[in-house]
Write a protein that holds these residues in place. Structure first.
Motif, PDB file in Angstrom:
ATOM      1  N   SER A  60       0.722  -1.330  -0.023  1.00 46.53           N
ATOM      2  CA  SER A  60       0.213  -0.006   0.009  1.00 46.53           C
ATOM      3  C   SER A  60       0.929   1.405  -0.041  1.00 46.53           C
ATOM      4  O   SER A  60       0.415   2.165  -0.920  1.00 46.53           O
ATOM      5  CB  SER A  60      -0.933  -0.046   1.063  1.00 46.53           C
ATOM      6  N   CYS A  73      -0.137   0.559   7.884  1.00 48.06           N
ATOM      7  CA  CYS A  73      -1.106   0.660   7.038  1.00 48.06           C
ATOM      8  C   CYS A  73      -2.073  -0.506   7.707  1.00 48.06           C
ATOM      9  O   CYS A  73      -3.379  -0.332   7.702  1.00 48.06           O
ATOM     10  CB  CYS A  73      -0.787  -0.149   5.829  1.00 48.06           C
ATOM     11  N   GLU A  76      -5.817   0.348  12.332  1.00 51.08           N
ATOM     12  CA  GLU A  76      -6.920   1.106  12.334  1.00 51.08           C
ATOM     13  C   GLU A  76      -6.935   2.551  12.741  1.00 51.08           C
ATOM     14  O   GLU A  76      -7.405   3.440  12.005  1.00 51.08           O
ATOM     15  CB  GLU A  76      -8.237   0.495  12.916  1.00 51.08           C
ATOM     16  N   GLY A  79      -5.679   5.227  10.471  1.00 50.97           N
ATOM     17  CA  GLY A  79      -6.415   5.425   9.385  1.00 50.97           C
ATOM     18  C   GLY A  79      -7.246   6.964   9.309  1.00 50.97           C
ATOM     19  O   GLY A  79      -8.477   6.861   9.531  1.00 50.97           O
ATOM     20  N   ARG A 104      -1.043   8.000   8.150  1.00 51.15           N
ATOM     21  CA  ARG A 104      -0.339   7.111   7.251  1.00 51.15           C
ATOM     22  C   ARG A 104       0.699   7.643   6.488  1.00 51.15           C
ATOM     23  O   ARG A 104       0.633   9.023   6.347  1.00 51.15           O
ATOM     24  CB  ARG A 104      -1.372   5.981   6.679  1.00 51.15           C
ATOM     25  N   ARG A 131      -5.348   5.669  -3.110  1.00 51.46           N
ATOM     26  CA  ARG A 131      -5.693   5.636  -1.802  1.00 51.46           C
ATOM     27  C   ARG A 131      -6.209   6.628  -1.415  1.00 51.46           C
ATOM     28  O   ARG A 131      -7.323   6.377  -0.277  1.00 51.46           O
ATOM     29  CB  ARG A 131      -4.230   5.548  -0.846  1.00 51.46           C
ATOM     30  N   GLU A 135      -9.374   5.535   0.986  1.00 49.94           N
ATOM     31  CA  GLU A 135      -9.149   5.633   2.660  1.00 49.94           C
ATOM     32  C   GLU A 135      -9.826   6.823   3.131  1.00 49.94           C
ATOM     33  O   GLU A 135      -9.401   7.192   4.314  1.00 49.94           O
ATOM     34  CB  GLU A 135      -7.564   5.598   2.857  1.00 49.94           C
ATOM     35  N   ARG A 136     -10.692   7.341   2.269  1.00 47.11           N
ATOM     36  CA  ARG A 136     -11.361   8.580   2.736  1.00 47.11           C
ATOM     37  C   ARG A 136     -10.379   9.643   3.382  1.00 47.11           C
ATOM     38  O   ARG A 136     -10.614  10.245   4.377  1.00 47.11           O
ATOM     39  CB  ARG A 136     -12.594   8.319   3.648  1.00 47.11           C
ATOM     40  N   VAL A 137      -9.368   9.922   2.466  1.00 43.88           N
ATOM     41  CA  VAL A 137      -8.484  11.022   3.051  1.00 43.88           C
ATOM     42  C   VAL A 137      -8.776  12.409   2.812  1.00 43.88           C
ATOM     43  O   VAL A 137      -9.360  12.939   1.913  1.00 43.88           O
ATOM     44  CB  VAL A 137      -6.981  10.655   2.053  1.00 43.88           C
TER      45      VAL A 137
END
Ligand SMILES: [Zn+2]
Length: 198
Positions: A60, A73, A76, A79, A104, A131, A135-137
């Motif tokens: 990742s 990664c 939890e 994130g 991350r 990502r 990953e809702r960044v």
């Protein structure tokens, strides 16, 4: 100079290739190891064998670990919607050492370079875009070098992510790109806290 044996000389030669070790310090280190065969050399050889067999890049983020996904990664808690983009694994480890960043990472593996014909697909840039969505960044922090290539890369990433998460950069004056490791933790922390929009 008195020589030990061909095998020991070969070990010294290999050790001398390590960053920060020249021929003199390699010789001193090997002598120390051989004297401490049971306590140090054996465990070191075993640890090296294990890392040699298991070390790999995280699929990742590009961090070096021993599993398909690195610990960061997999966690939890990490994130949190923030990704810090660095050029090299050494930068990641330096940032991690400070403990200031709780999100991350994403290791590019270099910078864009017209001179060396390094384009986005040669780096982990497409994966970063994936990502960000998956990953809702909400913030991408660019901790790239203050070189022309580093800055070009930062602007390219900002353009590519336009309309998505906030894109910020570390405070100026931080020589990053494999060099973060040479900064003290306070300086890295201050640069992270003083980050600004790109
Ligand atoms: Zn990872």
């Amino acid at each position: 100079m008195a020589q030990g044996s061909r095998e020991i000389e070969a070990l010294i030669e290999l050790m001398a290739r390590l960053p920060g070790l020249g021929p003199r310090s390699a010789r001193r280190a090997v002598l120390h190891l051989v004297k401490k065969r049971a306590l140090l050399l054996g465990p070191l050889a075993e640890a090296m064998r294990i890392v040699h067999e298991t070390a790999r890049e995280c699929v990742s983020c590009g961090n070096i670990g021993t599993a398909e996904l690195c610990d960061i990664c997999r966690s939890e808690a990490r994130g949190n919607g923030e990704i810090c983009v660095v050029q090299d694994v050494a930068d990641l480890w330096a940032m991690e050492r400070t403990g200031i960043f709780r999100g991350r990472y994403h290791v590019l593996g270099g910078t864009l370079s017209a001179l060396d014909a390094i384009g986005p697909d040669d780096l982990r840039i497409p994966r970063l875009a994936e990502r960000v969505a998956a990953e809702r960044v909400h913030e991408v922090i660019l901790a790239l070098g203050a070189t022309v290539d580093g800055q070009t890369t930062a602007h390219y990433i900002a353009e590519r992510l336009a309309g998505g998460p906030a894109v910020t950069v570390l405070a100026q004056g931080v020589p990053v790109g494999g060099e973060l490791d040479f900064l003290d933790d306070g300086t890295i922390g201050a640069a992270m806290r003083a980050r600004r929009s790109l």
